[in-house]
Scaffold this motif. Structure first.
Motif, short mmCIF file in Angstrom:
data_model
loop_
_atom_site.label_atom_id
_atom_site.label_comp_id
_atom_site.label_asym_id
_atom_site.label_seq_id
_atom_site.Cartn_x
_atom_site.Cartn_y
_atom_site.Cartn_z
N SER A 76 0.83 -1.20 0.00
CA SER A 76 0.00 0.00 0.00
C SER A 76 0.87 1.26 0.00
N GLU A 77 1.96 1.23 0.77
CA GLU A 77 2.87 2.38 0.81
C GLU A 77 3.56 2.58 -0.53
N CYS A 80 1.18 4.30 -2.89
CA CYS A 80 1.06 5.73 -2.59
C CYS A 80 2.30 6.50 -3.04
N LEU A 252 11.46 1.18 0.26
CA LEU A 252 10.28 0.31 0.41
C LEU A 252 10.43 -0.96 -0.41
#
Length: 261
Positions: A76-77, A80, A252
């Motif tokens: 999800s990060e 985004c 990430l």
């Protein structure tokens, strides 16, 4: 006893019949007819082998639930971060920018280099930090000062380390903070190129803010003509904010690869 013997004979006969039937298949012709181990091997080869997809799900099932949830949050990060405008923006270097930019992927800093009249000027630029203008929690409140001063708006600053050297001799090192509208000098020192115990004990001069005001202004001008100007710092603000977005996305992805192993 007679019943047990008859049961064993019946079982053994059934086993021989089963193995003979299986031995007609090309996958089981090497089995020895009538041997109990042969029967188990035959059954294993025909019906006990797991499907590859079943093995895959079994492997995933061994992962802790917390790791699965963590991967979901990381995905999800990443989504985004990719939707932001900073991770893939290419900064246009302004006309008259005097430095060569050295930006290594995965590093927390950017290095600027240039030559100025025989001097080597090197600037180490760190990631921007947000300055809110609020006092630390451990500082007592002063109502009188609060009445006289308005709350300062939040603004970002970029830590800069500026090193000016001439050949193999000593160098001047400035620790600065670049704001959108000004550059402050936090400290200044004379550094020897050689590393020694004496260098650790060397006198570095007074605190920069304790210097004569005219001397402080002269050093600000000294840095400005060597490239630490509003043109440079305004560009660096945009550049480092965008770099922060790119490095966060890279971080990430590296984190996700580690958790997936």
């Amino acid at each position: 006893m007679a019943f047990s013997a008859a049961f064993r004979r019946a079982t053994y006969a059934a086993a021989r019949f089963t193995v003979r039937s299986l031995s007609s298949s090309p996958h089981t012709r090497l089995l020895t007819v009538g041997h109990p181990l042969s029967l188990r091997n035959a059954i294993s080869e025909r019906i006990a082998l797991p499907h590859p997809r079943a093995a895959f799900f079994s492997s995933n099932a061994m992962k802790p639930t917390s790791d699965v949830n963590l991967l979901r949050v990381i995905d999800s990060e990443i989504k985004c971060a990719k939707e932001s405008e900073d991770h893939d923006r290419v900064e246009e270097i302004p006309v008259g920018f005097p430095f060569e930019i050295q930006d290594d992927k995965g590093m927390n800093t950017v290095t600027l280099k240039r030559n100025y009249h025989g001097e080597s000027v090197e600037v180490i630029v760190s990631m921007p930090s947000l300055v809110t203008g609020e006092e630390p929690d451990n500082q007592p409140d002063n109502d009188e000062e609060d009445d006289d001063q308005e709350e300062r708006p939040s603004q970002s600053s970029i830590p800069l380390t500026v090193i000016v050297s001439k050949g193999k001799g000593p160098s001047l090192e400035f620790s600065c903070a670049a704001y959108p509208d000004e550059v402050t000098i936090d400290s200044m020192s004379v550094r020897e190129n050689k590393e020694s115990d004496d260098e650790m004990l060397a006198y570095e001069g007074p605190d920069f803010n304790d210097l004569d005001e005219n001397l402080q202004k002269a050093f600000h001008k000294y840095l400005e003509i060597r490239g630490i100007s509003p043109l440079t710092t305004n560009f660096l603000h945009e550049y480092m904010i965008n770099k922060d977005g790119r490095e966060y996305l890279l971080w990430l992805n590296n984190l996700k690869q580690f958790i997936q192993k």
